[in-house]
Design an enzyme around this catalytic site. Structure first.
Site, short mmCIF file in Angstrom:
data_model
loop_
_atom_site.label_atom_id
_atom_site.label_comp_id
_atom_site.label_asym_id
_atom_site.label_seq_id
_atom_site.Cartn_x
_atom_site.Cartn_y
_atom_site.Cartn_z
N ASN A 172 -42.48 -33.81 49.49
CA ASN A 172 -43.58 -34.72 48.87
C ASN A 172 -43.47 -36.21 49.70
O ASN A 172 -42.45 -36.49 50.20
CB ASN A 172 -43.19 -35.26 47.25
CG ASN A 172 -44.16 -36.30 46.84
OD1 ASN A 172 -45.23 -35.97 46.35
ND2 ASN A 172 -43.60 -37.50 46.64
N GLU A 238 -49.56 -33.30 52.30
CA GLU A 238 -50.00 -34.50 53.03
C GLU A 238 -50.10 -34.59 54.34
O GLU A 238 -50.73 -34.98 55.21
CB GLU A 238 -49.05 -35.67 52.62
CG GLU A 238 -49.39 -36.14 51.18
CD GLU A 238 -48.30 -35.56 50.03
OE1 GLU A 238 -48.45 -35.89 48.86
OE2 GLU A 238 -47.68 -34.51 50.44
N ASP A 287 -46.16 -59.11 43.11
CA ASP A 287 -46.69 -57.91 43.09
C ASP A 287 -48.24 -57.98 43.10
O ASP A 287 -48.72 -58.95 43.30
CB ASP A 287 -46.28 -57.04 41.92
CG ASP A 287 -46.49 -55.44 42.22
OD1 ASP A 287 -47.41 -55.05 42.45
OD2 ASP A 287 -45.27 -55.05 42.91
#
EC number: 4.1.1.98
Length: 488
Positions: A172, A238, A287
């Site tokens: 992952n 990916e 953020d």
């Protein structure tokens, strides 16, 4: 054009006037954020800070600061071409059975191309030209940005975290921010539903008490970076998707201390483990919402080894109130999402994630309405079909005569086609971003759907208004006369 590694991309950007080398010393503490923020808002170039104050390693910032550079990183020549990437992903996500022999032959090249892009493992890699281990590991040697005045510590932002669950063959890739808390320790801030967190949880269940191997790649090639933030089907890695974007197979190399495989051309690799049970309070950090987030506890990643290229480049960014780099990424990836949604819901004409809505918290959908209640079906579909929209709080659905990307149009539709009680859908106790302090409970909150479509019989008993449309003949005549009228 495809780019083999980050340096190749830097050269390509520089040739196009899309990268600026900064020779003036700029500090990673607050100053780089200020420079990058001003540059991004001006739609300026990527920035290579060649003399970061106190460090010998240059810093690459604002790399994906325009949608056009995101498209370039994905091998496309324009943002519009990203729709073709979305169509490919839509096909791979739910391939249709061939309608006949001719159709089967036409689809065969796609499958052959996907299979041919499986990653290639190499023995020697530039990302391992220099190896630093044990007590020599010191994250303080990296020019890690301290982005905002209220941030608690330097923060790694563009690291590709590589994990593998105990029951999985495929690795992952995820991008999770990492707070530096020591010379060889960072806090791995991954949310519970993300791939890395799921791999870690499964590892702890199957191997209680055993350290969990993790690697973080910094400065990977653009296709691999963007592959990690794209809705790749579960059947496609990916790395394989990055190969499709790049036009050649992704080269991987085995870590020195584990069986994890990392991008061979990356600038810097952090190798190490998470010891089950070792947690630390993370934050606060400014953020993408424009606020500082709450402090919360996350696993600690112990860095046992740093490998890197000769004279590495550190890739970094900041997050703050939009527009920021994640918001720009969202604008570009929006074009990838549209064909994926249209594959499942052909009635969708356009789909837009306004960047000022923090990239994913609000969506505007235009559709060809076909029956009463159709808009509600679409809004529920948006929330449930792709996990990328799990945290979307507001979904506005309008007819296809509305431009989803024009607030003048959208607000007109909301104010003229909605009854607030009848046309508002409220759903309680749904998953919400943990960074969303507006929700009553951390990670759990409500969602709102706004049906701003024309109402059909069954949805209203009243005669619905007709939209005013100009006379085309008159419009053409005035077009011809306009210059004679002398009206500026």
């Amino acid at each position: 054009m495809q780019y083999r590694d980050l340096r190749d991309f830097i050269r390509g950007l520089e040739q196009r006037g899309e990268l600026k080398r900064i020779q003036v010393p700029i500090s990673p503490v607050l100053e780089m954020t200020e420079v990058c923020d001003r540059t991004l808002r001006a739609k300026g170039p990527a920035l290579l800070f060649e003399k970061p104050t106190g460090f010998d390693i240059p810093v690459l910032g604002n790399l994906f600061g325009t949608p056009e550079r995101v498209a370039m990183g994905m091998g496309a020549e324009s943002v519009e071409e990203l729709r073709e990437i979305g169509k490919l992903l839509a096909f791979l996500k739910e391939p249709e059975p061939p309608k006949g022999l001719k159709d089967a032959w036409s689809k065969l090249p796609i499958f052959k191309k996907v299979v041919s892009m499986a990653p290639k493992v190499v023995k020697d890699a530039v990302c391992q030209e220099v190896v630093v281990e044990g007590d020599d590991v010191d994250l303080g040697q990296l020019p890690i940005q301290h982005c905002w005045p209220g941030d608690v510590a330097p923060l790694i932002t563009w690291g590709l975290t590589v994990t593998r669950g105990p029951n999985k063959d495929r690795q992952n890739l995820g991008i999770y921010r990492q707070q530096v808390i020591g010379r060889n320790k960072v806090i791995m801030r991954w949310l519970s539903h993300r791939g890395g967190a799921l791999d870690y949880r499964e590892w702890c269940e199957k191997n209680p008490g055993q350290p969990f191997p993790v690697a973080v790649a910094l400065g990977a090639d653009p296709a691999t970076i963007l592959g990690a933030v794209t809705p790749v089907p579960d059947t496609l890695s990916e790395y394989a998707f990055a190969g499709l974007l790049r036009g050649n197979r992704t080269e991987l190399v085995k870590c020195r201390g584990s069986n994890l495989q990392v991008p061979a051309t990356a600038e810097i690799i952090l190798e190490g483990v998470i010891h089950p049970g070792e947690m630390a309070p993370e934050g606060p950090y400014g953020d993408h919402t424009g606020y500082y987030n709450e402090v919360d506890s996350f696993p600690v990643f112990t860095v046992e080894r740093i490998t890197h290229r000769q004279k590495p480049i550190y890739h970094s960014t900041y997050t703050g109130r939009p527009p920021d780099e994640p918001a720009i990424l969202g604008v570009a990836l929006n074009e990838v999402f549209v064909p994926i949604l249209q594959k499942q819901f052909p009635e969708i004409v356009d789909f837009y994630l306004p960047p000022e809505g923090c990239s994913y918290r609000m969506a505007v959908v235009t559709m060809k309405k076909q029956y009463p209640g159709h808009a509600k079906r679409v809004m529920l579909g948006v929330w449930s079909f792709l996990r990328q929209f799990m945290y979307t709080k507001f979904v506005i659905v309008t007819d296809d005569d509305i431009n989803a990307r024009d607030w003048n149009d959208v607000i007109w539709a909301i104010t003229t086609r909605m009854d607030p009680k009848r046309d508002t859908v409220m759903i309680d106790n749904t998953p919400i971003d943990y960074l969303d302090f507006a929700s009553p409970v951390s990670g759990l909150g409500s969602k709102m759907g706004l049906d701003a479509t024309h109402k059909w019989p069954g949805e209203t008993t009243r005669e619905w208004g007709r939209v005013i449309v100009k006379d085309e003949a008159v419009t053409r005549r005035i077009d011809e006369l306009w210059d004679q009228l002398g009206i500026d």
